[in-house]
Design a protein around this motif. Structure first.
Motif, mmCIF file in Angstrom:
data_model
loop_
_atom_site.group_PDB
_atom_site.id
_atom_site.type_symbol
_atom_site.label_atom_id
_atom_site.label_comp_id
_atom_site.label_asym_id
_atom_site.label_seq_id
_atom_site.Cartn_x
_atom_site.Cartn_y
_atom_site.Cartn_z
ATOM 1 N N PHE A 107 0.801 -1.444 -0.116
ATOM 2 C CA PHE A 107 0.186 -0.020 -0.048
ATOM 3 C C PHE A 107 0.690 0.877 -0.109
ATOM 4 N N GLU A 108 0.254 2.014 -0.641
ATOM 5 C CA GLU A 108 0.830 3.475 -0.352
ATOM 6 C C GLU A 108 1.250 3.824 1.421
ATOM 7 N N GLY A 109 2.733 4.193 1.070
ATOM 8 C CA GLY A 109 3.615 4.078 2.182
ATOM 9 C C GLY A 109 4.656 2.635 2.905
ATOM 10 N N ASP A 110 3.948 1.807 2.146
ATOM 11 C CA ASP A 110 5.300 0.825 2.197
ATOM 12 C C ASP A 110 6.208 1.326 1.394
ATOM 13 N N GLY A 111 7.316 0.633 1.765
ATOM 14 C CA GLY A 111 8.551 1.319 1.381
ATOM 15 C C GLY A 111 8.959 0.497 -0.271
ATOM 16 N N ASP A 112 8.537 -0.439 -0.675
ATOM 17 C CA ASP A 112 8.438 -1.254 -1.620
ATOM 18 C C ASP A 112 7.828 -0.443 -2.539
ATOM 19 N N PHE A 113 6.708 -0.313 -1.909
ATOM 20 C CA PHE A 113 5.758 0.760 -3.604
ATOM 21 C C PHE A 113 6.458 1.726 -3.620
ATOM 22 N N GLU A 114 7.047 2.521 -3.236
ATOM 23 C CA GLU A 114 7.185 3.467 -3.628
ATOM 24 C C GLU A 114 8.119 3.339 -5.346
ATOM 25 N N HIS A 115 9.443 2.288 -4.748
ATOM 26 C CA HIS A 115 9.672 1.856 -5.679
ATOM 27 C C HIS A 115 9.128 0.546 -6.754
ATOM 28 N N CYS A 116 8.122 0.366 -7.292
ATOM 29 C CA CYS A 116 7.671 -0.676 -8.116
ATOM 30 C C CYS A 116 6.145 0.341 -8.379
ATOM 31 N N TRP A 117 5.747 1.629 -7.717
ATOM 32 C CA TRP A 117 4.794 2.180 -8.544
ATOM 33 C C TRP A 117 4.968 2.507 -9.509
ATOM 34 N N PRO A 118 6.035 3.460 -9.972
ATOM 35 C CA PRO A 118 5.457 3.970 -11.398
ATOM 36 C C PRO A 118 5.403 3.269 -12.296
ATOM 37 N N ALA A 119 6.293 2.053 -12.764
ATOM 38 C CA ALA A 119 6.715 1.216 -13.497
ATOM 39 C C ALA A 119 4.531 0.590 -13.914
ATOM 40 N N VAL A 120 3.513 0.697 -13.008
ATOM 41 C CA VAL A 120 2.300 0.580 -12.834
ATOM 42 C C VAL A 120 1.533 2.125 -14.144
ATOM 43 N N ARG A 121 1.391 1.693 -15.257
ATOM 44 C CA ARG A 121 0.899 2.374 -16.474
ATOM 45 C C ARG A 121 -0.863 2.167 -16.235
ATOM 46 N N TRP A 122 -1.394 3.413 -15.112
ATOM 47 C CA TRP A 122 -2.456 3.738 -14.529
ATOM 48 C C TRP A 122 -3.188 4.660 -15.290
ATOM 49 N N GLN A 123 -2.754 5.750 -16.216
ATOM 50 C CA GLN A 123 -3.157 6.463 -16.200
ATOM 51 C C GLN A 123 -4.252 6.122 -17.600
ATOM 52 N N SER A 124 -3.462 5.014 -18.559
ATOM 53 C CA SER A 124 -4.657 4.434 -19.571
ATOM 54 C C SER A 124 -5.939 4.343 -19.172
ATOM 55 N N ASP A 125 -5.886 3.367 -17.743
ATOM 56 C CA ASP A 125 -7.446 3.380 -17.399
ATOM 57 C C ASP A 125 -7.624 4.438 -16.677
ATOM 58 N N HIS A 126 -7.717 5.333 -16.015
ATOM 59 C CA HIS A 126 -8.677 6.289 -15.682
ATOM 60 C C HIS A 126 -9.279 7.093 -16.543
ATOM 61 N N VAL A 127 -8.359 7.714 -18.091
ATOM 62 C CA VAL A 127 -8.614 8.043 -18.924
ATOM 63 C C VAL A 127 -9.693 7.316 -19.510
ATOM 64 N N GLU A 128 -9.925 5.918 -19.939
ATOM 65 C CA GLU A 128 -11.057 4.914 -20.459
ATOM 66 C C GLU A 128 -12.470 4.794 -19.083
ATOM 67 N N ARG A 129 -11.753 5.251 -17.996
ATOM 68 C CA ARG A 129 -13.412 5.484 -17.261
ATOM 69 C C ARG A 129 -13.663 6.698 -16.881
ATOM 70 N N SER A 130 -13.047 7.777 -17.601
ATOM 71 C CA SER A 130 -13.084 9.529 -17.616
ATOM 72 C C SER A 130 -12.955 9.972 -15.700
ATOM 73 N N ARG A 131 -11.929 9.264 -15.251
ATOM 74 C CA ARG A 131 -11.162 9.369 -13.811
ATOM 75 C C ARG A 131 -10.141 10.629 -14.203
ATOM 76 N N PRO A 132 -10.208 11.662 -13.537
ATOM 77 C CA PRO A 132 -9.455 12.593 -13.459
ATOM 78 C C PRO A 132 -7.460 12.134 -12.983
ATOM 79 N N LEU A 133 -6.704 12.238 -14.158
ATOM 80 C CA LEU A 133 -5.402 11.911 -13.789
ATOM 81 C C LEU A 133 -4.878 12.833 -12.675
ATOM 82 N N ALA A 134 -5.375 13.870 -12.263
ATOM 83 C CA ALA A 134 -4.109 14.507 -11.108
ATOM 84 C C ALA A 134 -4.481 13.701 -9.491
ATOM 85 N N GLU A 135 -5.902 12.405 -10.271
ATOM 86 C CA GLU A 135 -6.514 11.818 -8.456
ATOM 87 C C GLU A 135 -6.049 10.134 -9.425
ATOM 88 N N PRO A 136 -4.483 9.864 -8.968
ATOM 89 C CA PRO A 136 -4.181 8.643 -8.713
ATOM 90 C C PRO A 136 -4.607 7.330 -8.112
#
Length: 172
Positions: A107-136
């Motif tokens: 979860f956010e705040g876990d040490g490895d989360f900050e290392h791993c999270w940037p590899a997750v390309r969540w932006q396309s899912d947000h666009v597809e679901r009409s969610r704002p990119l400012a709210e990852p």
């Protein structure tokens, strides 16, 4: 009758790739695909779930609803097997990997989360679901660090190598 790939006939070679070449082939597979089948085990028995994955080297990652059956299973038993495979056109194109390891839920705040999270390309899912990119999204993120990989590629036979190769983290 003409044979398309005569090198597929007969017994398979047994020669092993050197570690660098094997790792290169595994990473090529992981980088060229984005879907896998996650196998978990829980109180109701085995569960095989198709999931979209991301990877950093030999670590696979995916997001999941915390209430999903796969997450319940992971809470009961963190051991997993993950199947990654390329589209099969024929025997010569057979290429895939069985990844074995233990899943960790971050979860956010876990040490490895900050290392791993940037590899997750969540932006396309947000666009597809009409969610704002400012709210990852904030997780959870399931991380499977490969302990062992069984890599299969029949094209290796053409070069005199065994079509099934074995990788273990302990050798790194």
């Amino acid at each position: 009758m003409p044979v398309t790939n005569p090198w597929l006939a007969g017994p398979a070679p047994e020669q092993r790739l050197d570690r660098d070449r094997l790792e290169e082939r595994i990473l090529n597979l992981l980088s060229s695909q984005n879907m896998c089948v996650l196998a978990t085990s829980g109180p109701d028995g085995p569960l095989a779930t198709p999931v979209r994955y991301f990877h950093l080297d030999f670590t696979l990652m995916f997001t999941a609803d915390p209430r999903s059956p796969k997450m319940r299973n992971l809470a009961a038993d963190s051991r997993v097997s993950v199947g990654v495979f390329a589209p099969l056109v024929g025997q010569a194109s057979s290429r895939g990997a069985q990844v074995f390891g233990r899943a960790r839920v971050l979860f956010e705040g876990d040490g490895d989360f900050e290392h791993c999270w940037p590899a997750v390309r969540w932006q396309s899912d947000h666009v597809e679901r009409s969610r704002p990119l400012a709210e990852p999204p904030s997780g959870p993120l399931v991380v499977v660090e490969a302990e062992r990989i069984v890599y299969t590629e029949h094209w290796l036979r053409r070069e005199g190598f065994a079509p099934r190769q074995f990788w273990t983290r302990s050798e790194r």
